[in-house]
Design a protein around this motif. Structure first.
Motif, mmCIF file in Angstrom:
data_model
loop_
_atom_site.group_PDB
_atom_site.id
_atom_site.type_symbol
_atom_site.label_atom_id
_atom_site.label_comp_id
_atom_site.label_asym_id
_atom_site.label_seq_id
_atom_site.Cartn_x
_atom_site.Cartn_y
_atom_site.Cartn_z
ATOM 1 N N LEU A 25 -7.537 -1.716 -3.004
ATOM 2 C CA LEU A 25 -8.331 -2.821 -3.535
ATOM 3 C C LEU A 25 -9.666 -2.334 -4.078
ATOM 4 O O LEU A 25 -10.092 -2.726 -5.170
ATOM 5 N N ARG A 26 -10.349 -1.479 -3.315
ATOM 6 C CA ARG A 26 -11.657 -0.975 -3.764
ATOM 7 C C ARG A 26 -11.524 -0.167 -5.050
ATOM 8 O O ARG A 26 -12.393 -0.220 -5.920
ATOM 9 N N ASP A 27 -10.425 0.601 -5.173
ATOM 10 C CA ASP A 27 -10.219 1.440 -6.352
ATOM 11 C C ASP A 27 -9.584 0.681 -7.511
ATOM 12 O O ASP A 27 -9.356 1.251 -8.570
ATOM 13 N N ARG A 28 -9.277 -0.604 -7.280
ATOM 14 C CA ARG A 28 -8.542 -1.404 -8.276
ATOM 15 C C ARG A 28 -7.287 -0.666 -8.733
ATOM 16 O O ARG A 28 -6.978 -0.573 -9.930
ATOM 17 N N ASP A 29 -6.566 -0.146 -7.750
ATOM 18 C CA ASP A 29 -5.336 0.597 -8.017
ATOM 19 C C ASP A 29 -4.193 -0.405 -8.164
ATOM 20 O O ASP A 29 -3.482 -0.719 -7.211
ATOM 21 N N VAL A 30 -4.002 -0.906 -9.381
ATOM 22 C CA VAL A 30 -2.996 -1.939 -9.616
ATOM 23 C C VAL A 30 -1.584 -1.424 -9.358
ATOM 24 O O VAL A 30 -0.786 -2.105 -8.696
ATOM 25 N N PRO A 31 -1.206 -0.212 -9.836
ATOM 26 C CA PRO A 31 0.138 0.277 -9.515
ATOM 27 C C PRO A 31 0.376 0.356 -8.004
ATOM 28 O O PRO A 31 1.461 0.025 -7.525
ATOM 29 N N GLY A 32 -0.661 0.785 -7.240
ATOM 30 C CA GLY A 32 -0.523 0.863 -5.791
ATOM 31 C C GLY A 32 -0.298 -0.502 -5.164
ATOM 32 O O GLY A 32 0.503 -0.659 -4.232
ATOM 33 N N LEU A 34 1.073 -3.119 -6.696
ATOM 34 C CA LEU A 34 2.423 -3.568 -7.042
ATOM 35 C C LEU A 34 3.471 -2.872 -6.170
ATOM 36 O O LEU A 34 4.476 -3.474 -5.783
ATOM 37 N N ARG A 35 3.208 -1.598 -5.853
ATOM 38 C CA ARG A 35 4.137 -0.900 -4.942
ATOM 39 C C ARG A 35 4.074 -1.513 -3.536
ATOM 40 O O ARG A 35 5.073 -1.533 -2.816
ATOM 41 N N ARG A 57 6.583 -4.549 -18.908
ATOM 42 C CA ARG A 57 5.181 -4.157 -18.746
ATOM 43 C C ARG A 57 4.887 -3.828 -17.286
ATOM 44 O O ARG A 57 4.129 -2.899 -17.000
ATOM 45 N N VAL A 58 5.496 -4.586 -16.362
ATOM 46 C CA VAL A 58 5.355 -4.264 -14.938
ATOM 47 C C VAL A 58 5.848 -2.851 -14.675
ATOM 48 O O VAL A 58 5.215 -2.065 -13.964
ATOM 49 N N SER A 59 7.003 -2.516 -15.264
ATOM 50 C CA SER A 59 7.567 -1.168 -15.095
ATOM 51 C C SER A 59 6.626 -0.103 -15.627
ATOM 52 O O SER A 59 6.429 0.950 -15.008
ATOM 53 N N GLU A 75 -6.751 -11.089 -12.642
ATOM 54 C CA GLU A 75 -6.725 -12.373 -11.929
ATOM 55 C C GLU A 75 -5.286 -12.837 -11.714
ATOM 56 O O GLU A 75 -4.919 -13.315 -10.634
ATOM 57 N N ARG A 76 -4.448 -12.693 -12.737
ATOM 58 C CA ARG A 76 -3.055 -13.120 -12.623
ATOM 59 C C ARG A 76 -2.308 -12.295 -11.580
ATOM 60 O O ARG A 76 -1.473 -12.818 -10.834
ATOM 61 N N ILE A 77 -2.611 -11.016 -11.518
ATOM 62 C CA ILE A 77 -1.963 -10.156 -10.522
ATOM 63 C C ILE A 77 -2.400 -10.565 -9.126
ATOM 64 O O ILE A 77 -1.587 -10.671 -8.204
ATOM 65 N N ALA A 78 -3.706 -10.800 -8.956
ATOM 66 C CA ALA A 78 -4.211 -11.219 -7.644
ATOM 67 C C ALA A 78 -3.564 -12.529 -7.209
ATOM 68 O O ALA A 78 -3.136 -12.682 -6.057
#
Length: 404
Positions: A25-32, A34-35, A57-59, A75-78
């Motif tokens: 969360l702190r690193d804004r690691d979006v792939p992490g 999603l995993r 796009r998710v892939s 925001e949509r991901i959150a």
């Protein structure tokens, strides 16, 4: 969360409390993140449905081929992951609950205090950041940006966050210089990946950090590198004006190696504009300023010697349609090919293909173009593949053979 359906992603509360998740969360690691959803049973299809992002796009996000920079998308991901308020705050978003917002503003013992605590920077930490940047730079030269862009972006985010929470003084200036070099590298990787607007943003970060570092050499370099975003976008005249401004702003205080690099870059811009005499003069300046021992530990971002200048001159002459380009590029290829610098060799062979095509040797042009395409595919260089498509449109020889 009220209104959630059976299709929504259900990450348990305890998972958001784990140190590993909080680091994501702190690193804004979006792939992490999603995993993390996948680890709790969410398929790519389910993630796409919950976030409103296309599955393809998710892939791409999961594989690191695409980054997420849009606040609206974040925001949509959150929302799609059902992120609780304390996690949203760590993620850099406003909480949904007014009570949580008030608590976040008034309580410095939570995430904000932690950020302030980790902003303690010293020279040894800066040295580690610089070493990490250099390692990324060396791997990039070998493998290409395709493998490293997401890692480089995270590296820049970490330094940028620390810089925003650092106290003024020599250490902050040192961190700013390290950030400038890292952001410039990331800008170049984004450009190589075909992401011009992303590259521009990272160069803007690099320039701002370079100004704060008060280092004229670093500022001149990152400003000049940004010129390639303009050049690749067909804005050659703006590129020339920007490059000259970067050099003139620095006066005569720049190291000879960087001055040589700047003149070679100006020669390339002139060649793109079709300015033959100006190209020749700029390249002559570049060769005259190149130090006898061009390796300079204080300029780790520059890889320039006589062989690389030959390659640069050959590139310019190929654009101008000169047969002499073949000799320069062939000599440079002899020096660069053994180093296994895939992207550099791909660019060189692209120029050779162009030079041979202008010379009328379609067999050699086809051979060099094919090898350049193989190297570009291996390194994932969108930039080089685009150059091949633009500079060498498909044509046929008298025997019906395709030349690409």
């Amino acid at each position: 969360m009220p209104g959630r359906s059976w299709e929504d992603i259900d990450i348990p509360a305890w998972a958001w409390e784990r140190p590993q998740t909080q680091r994501l969360l702190r690193d804004r690691d979006v792939p992490g993140l999603l995993r993390l959803a996948q680890a709790h049973g969410a398929s790519q299809t389910r993630i796409a449905s919950a976030t409103g992002i296309a599955q393809g796009r998710v892939s791409e996000i999961l594989s690191g081929k695409r980054t997420v920079g849009s606040l609206q998308l974040i925001e949509r991901i959150a929302d799609g992951l059902g992120m609780p308020d304390h996690a949203r705050i760590l993620f850099g978003l406003a909480p949904r609950s007014p009570a949580a917002a008030s608590a976040a503003d008034s309580d410095l013992s939570g995430p904000l205090r932690e950020r302030l605590d980790i902003a303690s920077v010293d020279q040894s930490l800066i040295g580690l950041f610089e070493a990490q940047t250099q390692n990324l730079r060396l791997i990039d030269r070998k493998l290409g940006a395709h493998y490293l862009l997401a890692q480089s972006q995270a590296h820049v985010r970490q330094m940028h966050d620390l810089l925003r929470h650092s106290l003024p003084g020599p250490v902050r200036r040192g961190l700013a210089q390290a950030l400038a070099e890292a952001a410039s590298l990331t800008g170049w990787q984004a450009l190589d990946s075909g992401r011009a607007s992303t590259a521009w943003r990272y160069y803007e970060i690099a320039k701002a950090a370079a100004r704060e570092s008060d280092d004229a050499t670093v500022l001149a370099h990152v400003s000049a590198e940004q010129v390639y975003v303009l050049l690749d976008s067909g804005r050659e005249r703006e590129a020339l004006a920007t490059l000259r401004a970067a050099r003139n702003r620095s006066g005569t205080s720049l190291p000879a190696l960087l001055s040589s690099w700047l003149w070679a870059a100006e020669g390339e811009v002139h060649a793109a504009l079709g300015h033959e005499a100006e190209t020749q003069r700029a390249l002559e300046h570049a060769f005259s300023l190149l130090p006898p021992e061009p390796h300079d530990p204080s300029l780790p971002f520059l890889m320039l010697d006589h062989t690389h200048l030959l390659r640069w001159r050959g590139h310019c002459l190929a654009h101008l349609g000169h047969d002499e380009a073949i000799e320069d590029l062939t000599r440079a290829l002899d020096g660069i090919a053994p180093l296994e610098l895939g992207r550099a060799e791909a660019g060189l062979r692209t120029d050779l293909a162009l030079a041979y095509a202008a010379h009328g040797d379609t067999t050699q042009a086809h051979r060099q173009a094919r090898r350049a395409a193989e190297l570009s595919d291996k390194s994932g260089s969108v930039r080089q593949r685009t150059r091949l498509a633009r500079l060498l449109p498909q044509r046929r020889t008298s025997g019906g053979e395709n030349v690409e």
